[in-house]
Motif scaffolding. Structure first.
Motif, short mmCIF file in Angstrom:
data_model
loop_
_atom_site.label_atom_id
_atom_site.label_comp_id
_atom_site.label_asym_id
_atom_site.label_seq_id
_atom_site.Cartn_x
_atom_site.Cartn_y
_atom_site.Cartn_z
N SER A 197 50.18 40.41 49.37
CA SER A 197 50.73 39.30 48.59
C SER A 197 52.17 39.57 48.19
CB SER A 197 49.93 39.13 47.30
OG SER A 197 48.61 38.77 47.57
N ARG A 231 55.95 40.62 39.69
CA ARG A 231 55.77 41.68 38.69
C ARG A 231 56.36 42.99 39.19
NH1 ARG A 231 52.47 45.65 40.08
NH2 ARG A 231 50.29 45.34 40.66
N ARG A 238 54.05 49.23 40.10
CA ARG A 238 53.55 50.38 39.34
C ARG A 238 53.98 51.65 40.08
NH1 ARG A 238 48.00 47.24 39.32
NH2 ARG A 238 48.36 45.85 37.55
N TYR A 250 52.32 45.23 47.69
CA TYR A 250 52.85 43.89 47.49
C TYR A 250 54.22 43.83 48.12
CZ TYR A 250 49.55 42.55 43.69
OH TYR A 250 48.45 42.22 42.95
N GLU A 306 49.23 29.94 49.30
CA GLU A 306 48.78 29.64 47.95
C GLU A 306 49.59 30.50 47.01
OE1 GLU A 306 47.11 31.83 45.69
OE2 GLU A 306 47.46 33.44 47.10
N TRP A 307 49.68 30.07 45.78
CA TRP A 307 50.34 30.91 44.78
C TRP A 307 49.81 30.56 43.40
CZ3 TRP A 307 53.26 28.62 40.91
CH2 TRP A 307 53.62 27.28 41.14
N ALA A 308 50.00 31.46 42.45
CA ALA A 308 49.54 31.22 41.08
C ALA A 308 50.41 32.04 40.15
CB ALA A 308 48.08 31.63 40.94
N VAL A 319 50.02 34.50 37.15
CA VAL A 319 49.01 35.29 36.45
C VAL A 319 49.75 36.18 35.46
CG1 VAL A 319 47.04 36.88 36.72
CG2 VAL A 319 47.67 35.39 38.61
N TYR A 346 52.33 35.24 41.78
CA TYR A 346 51.64 35.94 42.86
C TYR A 346 51.38 34.92 43.96
CZ TYR A 346 50.35 39.68 39.55
OH TYR A 346 50.37 40.71 38.64
N GLY A 347 51.55 35.32 45.21
CA GLY A 347 51.28 34.35 46.26
C GLY A 347 51.07 35.01 47.61
N THR A 348 50.48 34.25 48.53
CA THR A 348 50.15 34.75 49.86
C THR A 348 51.13 34.20 50.89
OG1 THR A 348 47.80 34.74 49.28
CG2 THR A 348 48.35 34.82 51.62
N ASP A 384 42.77 39.81 48.03
CA ASP A 384 42.47 40.16 46.65
C ASP A 384 43.32 39.22 45.79
OD1 ASP A 384 42.14 41.14 44.14
OD2 ASP A 384 42.81 43.18 44.59
N ILE A 385 42.77 38.03 45.54
CA ILE A 385 43.54 37.02 44.79
C ILE A 385 42.68 36.44 43.68
CG2 ILE A 385 44.95 36.45 46.79
CD1 ILE A 385 43.34 33.97 47.22
N ASP A 386 43.32 35.76 42.75
CA ASP A 386 42.53 35.24 41.63
C ASP A 386 41.85 33.92 42.03
OD1 ASP A 386 44.56 33.36 41.56
OD2 ASP A 386 44.74 33.42 39.37
N GLY A 434 43.86 30.97 43.25
CA GLY A 434 44.25 31.14 44.66
C GLY A 434 43.10 30.84 45.60
P1 5GP Z 1 47.68 42.98 39.62
O1 5GP Z 1 48.96 42.70 38.90
O2 5GP Z 1 46.70 43.74 38.76
O3 5GP Z 1 47.92 43.63 40.96
O4 5GP Z 1 46.99 41.57 39.92
C1 5GP Z 1 46.76 40.66 38.90
C2 5GP Z 1 45.94 39.49 39.40
O5 5GP Z 1 46.65 38.73 40.39
C3 5GP Z 1 44.63 39.90 40.07
O6 5GP Z 1 43.60 39.05 39.59
C4 5GP Z 1 44.87 39.63 41.53
O7 5GP Z 1 43.67 39.31 42.22
C5 5GP Z 1 45.79 38.44 41.46
N1 5GP Z 1 46.58 38.28 42.69
C6 5GP Z 1 47.16 39.25 43.44
N2 5GP Z 1 47.79 38.72 44.51
C7 5GP Z 1 47.59 37.37 44.44
C8 5GP Z 1 47.99 36.28 45.28
O8 5GP Z 1 48.64 36.42 46.31
N3 5GP Z 1 47.60 35.04 44.89
C9 5GP Z 1 46.86 34.83 43.76
N4 5GP Z 1 46.50 33.57 43.49
N5 5GP Z 1 46.46 35.84 42.95
C10 5GP Z 1 46.82 37.09 43.29
#
Ligand code: 5GP
Length: 230
Positions: free
Chosen positions: A54, A58, A61, A70, A89-91, A93, A98-100, A118-120, A123
């Motif tokens: 994705s 953010r 880490r 990412y 898709e994108w969202a 969070v 975050y987006g694909t 691994d998306i929310d 997404g």
């Molecule tokens: P983290 O910051 O812990 O890596 O991810 C936070 C949240 O963002 C998690 O619920 C993860 O599944 C979601 N996430 C990660 N990549 C994407 C994405 O490309 N699209 C969407 N919609 N959610 C994502």
């Protein structure tokens, strides 16, 4: 009945694997259900399955690498991608985008490779709206909330407040269970992995993923007709 000139078309299980279209595998679960462990096992055992990388705004880490975990982007670059329709898709969070990225997914699907996301849940719903037949959504459940909490506490990654926040988020996640195609309970890791692998194996044989089989099927039908005409 003689069948000398018939039966010219042959087909093997490999042919099906070679002509099929890939699918998008979504594994979702509340934290502590064991999704990450299941995902890593699937990826390690299956050369036809790759993880979608994705894009996010953010900060990385300490253990994360650009392009591996990412694509880490600035907000204006992310917003440009949204406008240019480069994201499937994108969202937003926790205040971050975050987006694909669309292009690698399209390329994998046409090459017959499956992609793990691994998306929310936002997404997941967007993917389902855009490409319902290409999406296989599996919801992983812990055997109980008490067990899930014990796993989170045992993991030692989070303090008490963070665990509470994860439990709060889990309410939304578990409430979305009806958007999924399959429900897998992770009360035994090996079994849960095997169950997901059997879902993958079945999904790979779905007729809708095999439009390129038409030529072979026409050949078989022609062979049948030829065998009757003899
Ligand atoms: P983290 O910051 O812990 O890596 O991810 C936070 C949240 O963002 C998690 O619920 C993860 O599944 C979601 N996430 C990660 N990549 C994407 C994405 O490309 N699209 C969407 N919609 N959610 C994502």
């Amino acid at each position: 009945m003689t069948v000398e000139n018939s039966g010219r078309t042959t087909i093997s299980a490999h042919d099906i694997e070679d002509v099929r279209r890939g699918f998008m595998l979504v594994l979702a679960a509340p934290s502590g259900a064991g999704k990450g462990t299941i995902a890593n096992r699937l990826l390690a055992d299956d050369a036809k399955l790759a993880l979608s990388v994705s894009a996010t705004t953010r900060a990385p880490r300490a253990t994360e690498e650009h392009g591996v975990h990412y694509q880490f982007l600035e907000s204006d670059e992310f917003e440009r991608k949204i406008k240019a329709n480069e994201l499937l898709e994108w969202a937003k969070v926790h205040d971050n985008y975050y987006g694909t990225p669309r292009e690698p997914v399209d390329a994998s699907l046409s090459a017959g490779k499956d992609i793990l996301f691994d998306i929310d849940i936002v997404g997941v719903r967007q993917l389902q709206r855009q490409a319902r037949e290409d999406v296989v959504a599996i919801f992983v459940l812990p055997p109980s909330i008490a067990e899930m909490q014990a796993r989170l506490e045992g993991r030692g990654d989070d303090n008490e407040a963070a665990i509470k926040r994860r439990m709060q988020t889990a309410i939304d996640e578990v409430s979305g269970w009806q958007d999924f195609d399959y429900i897998v309970v992770n009360d035994d890791l090996d079994n849960a992995v095997k169950t997901v692998q059997s879902i993958i194996a079945s999904e790979r044989l779905k007729r809708i993923r095999l439009p390129k089989l038409a030529q072979k099927m026409d050949g078989m039908i022609a062979d049948l007709e030829a065998s009757i005409a003899k």
